[in-house]
Design a protein around this motif. Structure first.
Motif, PDB file in Angstrom:
ATOM      1  N   ARG A 136       2.929  -8.954  20.121  1.00 23.36           N
ATOM      2  CA  ARG A 136       1.715  -8.436  21.150  1.00 23.36           C
ATOM      3  C   ARG A 136       0.668  -9.671  21.093  1.00 23.36           C
ATOM      4  O   ARG A 136      -0.005 -10.038  21.848  1.00 23.36           O
ATOM      5  N   GLN A 137       0.596 -10.289  19.613  1.00 22.57           N
ATOM      6  CA  GLN A 137      -0.767 -11.279  19.503  1.00 22.57           C
ATOM      7  C   GLN A 137      -0.091 -12.621  20.137  1.00 22.57           C
ATOM      8  O   GLN A 137      -1.063 -13.268  20.580  1.00 22.57           O
ATOM      9  N   LEU A 138       1.196 -12.821  20.078  1.00 21.12           N
ATOM     10  CA  LEU A 138       1.575 -14.446  20.590  1.00 21.12           C
ATOM     11  C   LEU A 138       1.308 -13.999  22.196  1.00 21.12           C
ATOM     12  O   LEU A 138       1.251 -15.165  22.611  1.00 21.12           O
ATOM     13  N   LYS A 144      -2.560 -20.308  16.932  1.00 20.57           N
ATOM     14  CA  LYS A 144      -1.165 -20.941  16.460  1.00 20.57           C
ATOM     15  C   LYS A 144      -0.184 -20.010  15.834  1.00 20.57           C
ATOM     16  O   LYS A 144      -0.614 -18.865  15.164  1.00 20.57           O
ATOM     17  N   ILE A 145       1.074 -20.347  15.962  1.00 18.69           N
ATOM     18  CA  ILE A 145       2.014 -19.409  15.421  1.00 18.69           C
ATOM     19  C   ILE A 145       2.082 -19.242  14.123  1.00 18.69           C
ATOM     20  O   ILE A 145       2.031 -17.946  13.450  1.00 18.69           O
ATOM     21  N   ILE A 146       1.765 -20.153  13.378  1.00 22.94           N
ATOM     22  CA  ILE A 146       1.355 -19.733  11.757  1.00 22.94           C
ATOM     23  C   ILE A 146       0.243 -19.128  11.505  1.00 22.94           C
ATOM     24  O   ILE A 146       0.513 -18.129  10.680  1.00 22.94           O
ATOM     25  N   THR A 147      -0.749 -18.935  12.156  1.00 24.56           N
ATOM     26  CA  THR A 147      -1.851 -18.169  12.013  1.00 24.56           C
ATOM     27  C   THR A 147      -1.353 -16.733  12.417  1.00 24.56           C
ATOM     28  O   THR A 147      -1.785 -15.831  11.585  1.00 24.56           O
ATOM     29  N   VAL A 148      -0.600 -16.535  13.558  1.00 23.91           N
ATOM     30  CA  VAL A 148      -0.234 -15.214  13.896  1.00 23.91           C
ATOM     31  C   VAL A 148       0.910 -14.550  12.808  1.00 23.91           C
ATOM     32  O   VAL A 148       0.727 -13.671  12.332  1.00 23.91           O
ATOM     33  N   ALA A 149       1.606 -15.525  12.043  1.00 21.86           N
ATOM     34  CA  ALA A 149       2.637 -15.061  11.199  1.00 21.86           C
ATOM     35  C   ALA A 149       1.662 -14.571   9.998  1.00 21.86           C
ATOM     36  O   ALA A 149       2.068 -13.596   9.393  1.00 21.86           O
ATOM     37  N   TYR A 150       0.712 -15.497   9.611  1.00 24.14           N
ATOM     38  CA  TYR A 150      -0.084 -14.873   8.200  1.00 24.14           C
ATOM     39  C   TYR A 150      -1.027 -13.654   8.682  1.00 24.14           C
ATOM     40  O   TYR A 150      -0.854 -12.791   7.709  1.00 24.14           O
ATOM     41  N   GLU A 151      -1.411 -13.779   9.759  1.00 29.49           N
ATOM     42  CA  GLU A 151      -2.199 -12.223  10.174  1.00 29.49           C
ATOM     43  C   GLU A 151      -1.345 -10.977  10.306  1.00 29.49           C
ATOM     44  O   GLU A 151      -1.592  -9.967  10.131  1.00 29.49           O
ATOM     45  N   CYS A 152       0.008 -11.220  10.577  1.00 30.13           N
ATOM     46  CA  CYS A 152       0.848  -9.930  10.656  1.00 30.13           C
ATOM     47  C   CYS A 152       1.880  -9.971   9.616  1.00 30.13           C
ATOM     48  O   CYS A 152       2.630  -9.109   9.364  1.00 30.13           O
ATOM     49  N   GLY A 153       1.431 -10.531   8.255  1.00 29.75           N
ATOM     50  CA  GLY A 153       2.010 -10.175   7.061  1.00 29.75           C
ATOM     51  C   GLY A 153       3.074 -11.244   6.381  1.00 29.75           C
ATOM     52  O   GLY A 153       3.490 -10.793   5.557  1.00 29.75           O
ATOM     53  N   PHE A 154       3.316 -12.179   7.339  1.00 30.39           N
ATOM     54  CA  PHE A 154       4.270 -12.904   6.720  1.00 30.39           C
ATOM     55  C   PHE A 154       3.695 -14.255   5.932  1.00 30.39           C
ATOM     56  O   PHE A 154       2.651 -14.792   6.491  1.00 30.39           O
ATOM     57  N   TYR A 155       4.373 -14.836   4.857  1.00 34.40           N
ATOM     58  CA  TYR A 155       3.511 -15.703   4.054  1.00 34.40           C
ATOM     59  C   TYR A 155       4.322 -16.863   3.943  1.00 34.40           C
ATOM     60  O   TYR A 155       3.909 -17.911   3.419  1.00 34.40           O
ATOM     61  N   ASP A 156       5.400 -17.011   5.185  1.00 35.24           N
ATOM     62  CA  ASP A 156       6.198 -18.357   4.978  1.00 35.24           C
ATOM     63  C   ASP A 156       6.803 -18.664   6.460  1.00 35.24           C
ATOM     64  O   ASP A 156       7.464 -17.468   6.939  1.00 35.24           O
ATOM     65  N   LEU A 157       6.393 -19.783   6.985  1.00 36.57           N
ATOM     66  CA  LEU A 157       6.714 -19.736   8.501  1.00 36.57           C
ATOM     67  C   LEU A 157       8.022 -19.814   8.777  1.00 36.57           C
ATOM     68  O   LEU A 157       8.436 -19.139   9.848  1.00 36.57           O
ATOM     69  N   THR A 163      13.269 -14.273  10.960  1.00 38.20           N
ATOM     70  CA  THR A 163      13.026 -12.930  11.082  1.00 38.20           C
ATOM     71  C   THR A 163      12.743 -12.342  12.785  1.00 38.20           C
ATOM     72  O   THR A 163      13.316 -11.569  13.159  1.00 38.20           O
ATOM     73  N   PHE A 164      11.576 -13.296  12.996  1.00 41.74           N
ATOM     74  CA  PHE A 164      11.372 -13.023  14.414  1.00 41.74           C
ATOM     75  C   PHE A 164      12.599 -12.947  15.386  1.00 41.74           C
ATOM     76  O   PHE A 164      12.818 -12.337  16.361  1.00 41.74           O
ATOM     77  N   LYS A 165      13.158 -14.115  15.177  1.00 45.19           N
ATOM     78  CA  LYS A 165      14.482 -14.506  16.069  1.00 45.19           C
ATOM     79  C   LYS A 165      15.431 -13.374  15.988  1.00 45.19           C
ATOM     80  O   LYS A 165      16.210 -12.893  16.755  1.00 45.19           O
ATOM     81  N   GLY A 169      15.516 -11.238  19.027  1.00 44.41           N
ATOM     82  CA  GLY A 169      16.582 -12.029  20.038  1.00 44.41           C
ATOM     83  C   GLY A 169      15.905 -13.575  20.553  1.00 44.41           C
ATOM     84  O   GLY A 169      16.529 -14.041  21.345  1.00 44.41           O
ATOM     85  N   THR A 170      14.570 -13.593  20.606  1.00 45.32           N
ATOM     86  CA  THR A 170      13.974 -15.187  20.631  1.00 45.32           C
ATOM     87  C   THR A 170      13.027 -15.690  19.742  1.00 45.32           C
ATOM     88  O   THR A 170      12.709 -15.069  18.679  1.00 45.32           O
ATOM     89  N   THR A 171      12.667 -17.070  19.914  1.00 42.55           N
ATOM     90  CA  THR A 171      11.612 -17.546  18.841  1.00 42.55           C
ATOM     91  C   THR A 171      10.291 -17.245  19.362  1.00 42.55           C
ATOM     92  O   THR A 171      10.137 -16.804  20.503  1.00 42.55           O
ATOM     93  N   PRO A 172       9.482 -17.407  18.466  1.00 43.58           N
ATOM     94  CA  PRO A 172       8.056 -16.859  18.797  1.00 43.58           C
ATOM     95  C   PRO A 172       7.584 -17.778  19.810  1.00 43.58           C
ATOM     96  O   PRO A 172       6.954 -17.450  20.770  1.00 43.58           O
ATOM     97  N   ALA A 173       7.855 -19.126  19.775  1.00 47.02           N
ATOM     98  CA  ALA A 173       7.501 -20.107  20.820  1.00 47.02           C
ATOM     99  C   ALA A 173       7.854 -19.713  22.294  1.00 47.02           C
ATOM    100  O   ALA A 173       7.078 -19.548  23.325  1.00 47.02           O
ATOM    101  N   ASN A 174       9.161 -18.988  22.071  1.00 44.79           N
ATOM    102  CA  ASN A 174       9.654 -18.901  23.578  1.00 44.79           C
ATOM    103  C   ASN A 174       8.983 -17.661  24.182  1.00 44.79           C
ATOM    104  O   ASN A 174       8.852 -17.134  25.112  1.00 44.79           O
ATOM    105  N   CYS A 175       8.825 -16.623  23.160  1.00 50.93           N
ATOM    106  CA  CYS A 175       8.020 -15.409  23.422  1.00 50.93           C
ATOM    107  C   CYS A 175       6.939 -15.691  23.953  1.00 50.93           C
ATOM    108  O   CYS A 175       6.506 -14.937  25.114  1.00 50.93           O
ATOM    109  N   ARG A 176       6.162 -16.556  23.451  1.00 49.20           N
ATOM    110  CA  ARG A 176       4.799 -16.745  24.217  1.00 49.20           C
ATOM    111  C   ARG A 176       4.942 -17.544  25.547  1.00 49.20           C
ATOM    112  O   ARG A 176       4.289 -17.474  26.406  1.00 49.20           O
TER     113      ARG A 176
END
Length: 182
Positions: A136-138, A144-157, A163-165, A169-176
């Protein structure tokens, strides 16, 4: 027949309707109304569905099935409380000990009960919730993707990307990228 107990958790209960001619007849009538679609069929379907459900409930009550309010309902309430906490606080670090204390259950039993309740492990439920929020945030921001990851509770890009893929079924960049095309 199948009746959903908790659609969000995909829980289902089976009720045997054999020997309950009223229910079977109501289902046959429902099927006929749906296929013929005569005038005011939607009103008739509503009434037939009510008749069917009343008959099914009476069948459950007379078949000797007993649901203990203390055991079954309170147990589901405890697990629903855990699920709501995961939905609300998914960004935070949440320990199994915290969840067990919230539910008033020991850790091992909580893990087994939550899996029966939701169809997922606590950890997978939490990861899916985090990925949903990230998707949703992407789509809605240019962060930035790393910022979204941290804001959603992930601490490792790299963990976030894997996990996202796996979940979406897709990458964060492709989702955006796909979201921006639409």
């Amino acid at each position: 027949m199948l009746f959903p107990l908790n659609p969000a958790a995909n829980r289902v209960s089976r009720v045997d309707l054999n020997g309950r001619e009223g229910c079977i007849e109501a289902m046959a009538n429902l099927n006929r109304e749906l296929s013929e679609k005569q005038s005011a069929y939607d009103d008739v379907i509503y009434d037939l569905l009510k008749l069917f459900l009343v008959g099914a409930c009476r069948g459950v009550l007379t078949s000797g099935i007993k649901i203990s309010a203390d055991d079954e309902m309170f147990g589901q309430f405890r697990l629903e409380r855990v699920r709501r906490k995961l939905d609300r606080d998914f960004r935070d670090k949440i320990s199994l000990g915290q969840l067990a204390e919230l539910a008033g259950l020991n850790r091992n039993y909580l893990c087994r009960a939550f899996r029966r309740y939701s169809g997922k492990t606590i950890f997978n439920y939490l990861l899916e919730r985090r990925v949903q929020a990230a998707m949703r945030q992407l789509r809605q921001s240019d962060e930035k993707i790393i910022t979204v990851a941290y804001e959603c509770g992930f601490y490792d890009l790299s963990h976030f990307n894997r996990t996202f893929k796996r979940i979406s079924g897709t990458t964060p960049a492709n989702c955006r990228k796909v979201a921006r095309k639409h």
